[in-house]
Scaffold this motif. Sequence first.
Motif, mmCIF file in Angstrom:
data_model
loop_
_atom_site.group_PDB
_atom_site.id
_atom_site.type_symbol
_atom_site.label_atom_id
_atom_site.label_comp_id
_atom_site.label_asym_id
_atom_site.label_seq_id
_atom_site.Cartn_x
_atom_site.Cartn_y
_atom_site.Cartn_z
ATOM 1 N N UNK A 1 14.472 5.961 63.267
ATOM 2 C CA UNK A 1 14.863 6.745 62.094
ATOM 3 C C UNK A 1 15.594 5.872 61.081
ATOM 4 N N UNK A 2 16.464 5.003 61.553
ATOM 5 C CA UNK A 2 17.221 4.141 60.644
ATOM 6 C C UNK A 2 16.310 3.239 59.814
ATOM 7 N N UNK B 1 13.805 12.479 48.120
ATOM 8 C CA UNK B 1 13.548 13.796 48.710
ATOM 9 C C UNK B 1 13.047 13.712 50.152
ATOM 10 N N UNK B 2 12.465 12.587 50.541
ATOM 11 C CA UNK B 2 11.853 12.499 51.867
ATOM 12 C C UNK B 2 12.861 12.253 52.976
ATOM 13 N N UNK B 3 14.096 11.865 52.650
ATOM 14 C CA UNK B 3 15.057 11.518 53.694
ATOM 15 C C UNK B 3 15.350 12.709 54.593
ATOM 16 N N UNK B 4 15.555 13.880 54.000
ATOM 17 C CA UNK B 4 15.859 15.051 54.812
ATOM 18 C C UNK B 4 14.630 15.490 55.603
ATOM 19 N N UNK B 5 13.440 15.274 55.033
ATOM 20 C CA UNK B 5 12.213 15.596 55.768
ATOM 21 C C UNK B 5 12.010 14.636 56.933
ATOM 22 N N UNK B 6 12.419 13.383 56.755
ATOM 23 C CA UNK B 6 12.265 12.413 57.831
ATOM 24 C C UNK B 6 13.015 12.834 59.083
ATOM 25 N N UNK B 7 14.238 13.351 58.909
ATOM 26 C CA UNK B 7 15.022 13.826 60.052
ATOM 27 C C UNK B 7 14.364 15.044 60.686
#
Length: 554
Positions: free
Chosen positions: A177-178, A360-366
Amino acid sequence: MSQSRTGRWPVPRTPAPDAALHAEPRRRTPAPRWVIGRQPARRDGAVDTAPRTTRRQWLQLGAVMAAAVALYVVHSFLRFRNFEAKGYDLGIFDQAVRQYALFREPIVPIKGVDFNILGDHFHPILVLLAPLYWIWDDPRMLGIAMALLLASCAIPVYLFARRRCGHLPSLLAAAALMLWWPFQAMVNWDLHEITLGVPIMAWVIWAIDARRYWLGFGLSLSLLAVREDMGVTVLAIALVLAIKRAWVPAVLSAVAGVAGYWFATSVVIPQFSPEGEFGYWQFTALGPDMGSSLQFMLTEPFAAAAVLFDHPLKVGLWLLHFVLLWLLPFLSPYALIGAPILLSRLFNDRLNVWSPVYQYDAILGVIFLMAALEALGRIVAWRARRRTGDLGTGAANALAEGRRRTPPARIFTVFTAVLLAAGVAGTASFPQVFPLHRTVTGANWQMTEWAHALDRAVESVPDDVCVEAADNAVPHLVDRTHVGLHGDMGDDLATWMIIDTTAEELGGWDPLTPDEALARAERLGYEPVTQDDHGIWVLHRDRPVDPVCADYVP
């Protein structure tokens, strides 16, 4: 023992009826390692009580987080030094947080004269960053905050994975994830209000997965302070809670989501917006307003679905989010939480929000990573039950009896190792999607002549004045001037200008081209101070400094 009448050998006596109670107990087959906590696995392959994490394991997770923070901060600082950070969005959030730190309303000149940022988006959670400016009032402090916030997501993701597998695959999941592209896109954007929602979302999913539904409900309420559209996301969380049969938290989440969205878009934003209304309806492919859009989606669902795939960028976004996750998120209810965020982007009219290069994709990545881990655990448990015919605790029994061919921990290890390898390979080879490539390879370690020219231009501007500046110069002026973009401050306020003629347009509500900006400067009586220094112009006009400019940054 007693001696028989016919011989000297003793004849054994019949044991007492209760002798069996004192017999040595039979040894039980130990619980398999993957059933951590020695509990029967749930139908989704997880256990209710998280395993005990040793000090050594915490140190290993901490090392992963520390490495991520270091890489993020170095990349962010290099972007700032190289004049790659921009007024949109680093300058905007610096001005907002700086005013909060001064106990003032968040007036952001980059958005316009006397523009209160709460009239643009509803994100009062930014107040939490204000104390950081009491330590170091520099826009780079926001880069440090962003790095810490993103790295903190490793903890809930690790604990979430540990309910399903061992330490190694859980650690690999956190590391993947990082280094995953959505986090790299966020770091490359410098800061955004959604950054503060990323760790909150990770903890929400962790809490729901632990069946701590009220904790998940409470955490989800804080998302309403991240951004106005999080109200719809809270509705999706309510749906997941309903699937989990947590009926009361589900109903309360649904009510809070609707109320939060209404309050943000119908009360707060119109109160502070110059237009007096919420102005971000940009879904005309569905309809001119929410009512007509809902009607279109309900009456013509296939036509509405086609909008989600009608551009190569949209297709690419789907592929990047799901293919390397083996399409597993589609099998998990947690993916529903990310649906409003993803669909609102793909239905949006603006082409730029379809690209996989934004925050915007950071929260979707989690969300999608945790959904993939949950789905993988569900598949492992289902296969175990199918092999044994046990619809309850078959997964644990099957592994204990040696009936499984592949230990579940190995499946999770393969999945997370492949994901981490993809992040490493992408960072090494694909800077378009993995922008940390430039820092890792040293491509951005040297300043360009253009950056040196901008540095000279910024240094030539005095403190406590009003400046209209190039977008890339804005973050370097926010801590000592009242700075905005060209054409957004009116004609009378600014006395200094920095124009970048290498840019196609200069940003703002109604972007000017460099030629238009130079013509406007001449019309308003500006004289060149620096002419065409690698495309950079500095201009000044001799007139008194407005008190608004001098008082903006004490």
